[in-house]
Design an enzyme around this catalytic site. Structure first.
Site, PDB file in Angstrom:
ATOM      1  CG  ASN A   7      -1.859   1.136   1.287  1.00 10.54           C
ATOM      2  OD1 ASN A   7      -1.816   2.032   0.436  1.00 10.54           O
ATOM      3  ND2 ASN A   7      -2.730   1.130   2.272  1.00 10.54           N
ATOM      4  CG  LEU A 209     -18.231   4.099  10.855  1.00 15.64           C
ATOM      5  CD1 LEU A 209     -19.106   3.993  12.097  1.00 15.64           C
ATOM      6  CD2 LEU A 209     -18.784   5.146   9.905  1.00 15.64           C
ATOM      7  CD  GLU A 386      -9.036  -1.397   3.533  1.00 15.09           C
ATOM      8  OE1 GLU A 386      -8.636  -1.202   4.698  1.00 15.09           O
ATOM      9  OE2 GLU A 386      -9.254  -0.483   2.731  1.00 15.09           O
TER      10      GLU A 386
HETATM   11  P1  ADP Z   1      -7.643   5.148   8.827  1.00 11.56           P
HETATM   12  O1  ADP Z   1      -8.853   5.673   8.128  1.00 11.56           O
HETATM   13  O2  ADP Z   1      -6.521   6.122   8.899  1.00 11.56           O
HETATM   14  O3  ADP Z   1      -7.232   3.752   8.404  1.00 11.56           O
HETATM   15  P2  ADP Z   1      -8.545   3.876  11.310  1.00 11.56           P
HETATM   16  O4  ADP Z   1      -9.465   2.913  10.651  1.00 11.56           O
HETATM   17  O5  ADP Z   1      -7.359   3.351  12.024  1.00 11.56           O
HETATM   18  O6  ADP Z   1      -8.110   5.039  10.337  1.00 11.56           O
HETATM   19  O7  ADP Z   1      -9.423   4.702  12.350  1.00 11.56           O
HETATM   20  C1  ADP Z   1      -8.919   5.741  13.122  1.00 11.56           C
HETATM   21  C2  ADP Z   1     -10.013   6.154  14.116  1.00 11.56           C
HETATM   22  O8  ADP Z   1     -10.384   5.007  14.875  1.00 11.56           O
HETATM   23  C3  ADP Z   1      -9.582   7.212  15.081  1.00 11.56           C
HETATM   24  O9  ADP Z   1     -10.580   8.218  15.172  1.00 11.56           O
HETATM   25  C4  ADP Z   1      -9.465   6.483  16.422  1.00 11.56           C
HETATM   26  O10 ADP Z   1      -9.889   7.266  17.480  1.00 11.56           O
HETATM   27  C5  ADP Z   1     -10.359   5.300  16.234  1.00 11.56           C
HETATM   28  N1  ADP Z   1      -9.755   4.139  16.932  1.00 11.56           N
HETATM   29  C6  ADP Z   1      -8.755   3.397  16.489  1.00 11.56           C
HETATM   30  N2  ADP Z   1      -8.427   2.450  17.399  1.00 11.56           N
HETATM   31  C7  ADP Z   1      -9.243   2.599  18.426  1.00 11.56           C
HETATM   32  C8  ADP Z   1      -9.412   1.948  19.688  1.00 11.56           C
HETATM   33  N3  ADP Z   1      -8.645   0.918  20.052  1.00 11.56           N
HETATM   34  N4  ADP Z   1     -10.363   2.411  20.517  1.00 11.56           N
HETATM   35  C9  ADP Z   1     -11.137   3.441  20.150  1.00 11.56           C
HETATM   36  N5  ADP Z   1     -11.026   4.090  18.963  1.00 11.56           N
HETATM   37  C10 ADP Z   1     -10.098   3.698  18.131  1.00 11.56           C
END
Ligand code: ADP
Length: 400
Positions: A7, A209, A386
């Protein structure tokens, strides 16, 4: 068969080496700050970690780091590169050119290049990644490209044409494409498996999300609508992105503040969303903590997010003509049980019922159903994967 999944971003390159005999991850890592200073992290499935600051002036040098780590005596997982049967690349924008994964040829690279205007940062970086891989691995290792947009290519015209003069669709291919398709594809397929039903018989809404978020309506395994559009800015509010808004907001602020299109682009993509509304952070965890401590704007940001999710599920239920399942995935979807709870309780009018204890437990990579047996809609939390989809597509094409 071992498959390397890549990626490539403009200044980063994430990878996973997957053993397809049991779909286990042998090693994964990330080259960060390529072309700036450089940081490399590599970890193996059995828990060995290698991390270093190392200059990588371009993607080819990043590939050399990855190659060396994979075959290293101390941190390696294979004896020689010959063990890598194929490489699969994630590509953000496939436009109208690519509706499925394909083996890389010079024409395919040219096609991805031709779509750079529709995804300037991403597609340019992907092409660099593919070319760097060709340099380091040579042409005897087949490469496959898997597109974020491909799963959405089944949308009907009425869902993807924007009501601007039609000439802009013809001239510039301005239309809704949708993103996170590989994730929506994975979780919708997995949801059907968990339900023990043929996906052809299921109407579902999948909610990816994360920092970037999108919601998709999937009817019988085919996408009928999705919230992201020409770019990943459209749809629900995100970490730093607005999501949908009245386009006049853009021209109004630009005129008042004398912002150029590029400055507006930065404002809409980098300074808005959770960050812009709360003034605290783009990260859901920080905003949730602030809201719990009584910060009103943080609470407002959360209210907007949950309201957006609710609106999309409601409108897509109408589009689908009913709904059998809702899936939550990605960082927020997999971990923030409070948003799932608030959204699902607001859907009680259509018979959605969740088990609050189950919902609270379904975090940190756990997969399962959070709805009760008497819920009229099944609700699942499914960690996305993914990389696995990319590896599976790569294997299928290479074996063909
Ligand atoms: P990206 O779109 O960059 O791949 P992610 O799917 O990792 O992002 O999502 C990031 C979001 O998920 C952030 O807003 C973060 O707060 C939330 N998040 C990630 N891990 C956790 C967790 N263990 N507990 C609560 N929220 C989380």
């Amino acid at each position: 068969m071992k498959i390397l999944v890549i990626n490539a971003g403009s200044s980063s390159m994430k990878y996973q080496l997957i053993d397809m005999t049991d779909e286990s991850v042998l090693a994964k890592g990330n080259c960060e700050r390529i072309g700036i200073d450089g940081h490399f992290k590599h970890s193996t499935g059995d828990g060995r970690v290698f991390e270093t600051d190392v200059t990588m002036t371009n993607h080819t040098e990043a590939f050399v780091q990855i190659k060396n780590a994979l075959i290293s005596e101390e941190y390696g997982v294979i004896k020689s590169l010959d063990e890598v049967s194929a490489v699969g690349h994630r590509i953000v924008q496939g436009g109208s050119l690519f509706s499925e994964s394909v083996i890389v040829t010079e024409d395919v690279i040219k096609g991805i290049e031709s779509l750079i205007p529709l995804a300037p940062l991403h597609n340019a970086a992907h092409v660099q990644g593919i070319r760097a891989c060709l340099e380091v691995f040579g042409t005897q290792v087949p490469e496959v490209v898997v597109f974020d947009t491909a799963f959405h290519s089944t949308m009907p015209e009425k869902a993807f044409i924007y009501p601007v003069p039609y000439e802009y669709y013809e001239k510039y291919a301005v239309r809704r494409y949708g993103f996170h398709g590989t994730s929506h594809r994975y979780v919708s397929g997995r949801c059907a498996e968990l339900m023990g039903k043929d996906i052809k018989d299921i109407k579902m809404v999948t909610c990816h999300l994360g920092n970037g978020s999108s919601i998709t309506a999937v009817d019988g395994g085919k996408v009928v609508d999705t919230s992201m559009g020409l770019t990943p800015l459209d749809g629900i509010m995100m970490g730093t992105r607005t999501g949908s808004l009245d386009p006049s907001v853009v021209t109004f602020i630009a005129e008042k503040e004398h912002f150029t299109p590029a400055e507006m682009d930065t404002l809409l993509n980098k300074k808005s969303g959770f960050l812009g509304v709360s003034g605290i952070s783009s990260d859901d965890r920080d905003v949730t903590a602030a809201a719990e401590a009584g910060n009103k704007r943080a609470q407002l940001a959360i209210d907007i997010l949950e309201y957006d999710i609710l609106k999309y599920i409601g409108s897509y239920t109408a589009v689908l003509g009913g709904i059998d399942a809702i899936v939550f995935t990605a960082g927020i979807g997999e971990n923030q049980s409070s948003h799932r709870s608030n959204v699902c309780h607001a859907l009680a009018y259509m018979g959605v019922k969740i088990d609050d204890d189950l919902n609270a437990q379904m975090i940190r990579g756990k997969e399962g159903k959070i709805s009760t047996e008497d819920s009229s809609v099944a609700v699942y939390v499914i960690p996305t994967n993914e990389e696995l989809v990319i590896a599976r597509d790569t294997m299928a094409l290479v074996q063909k």
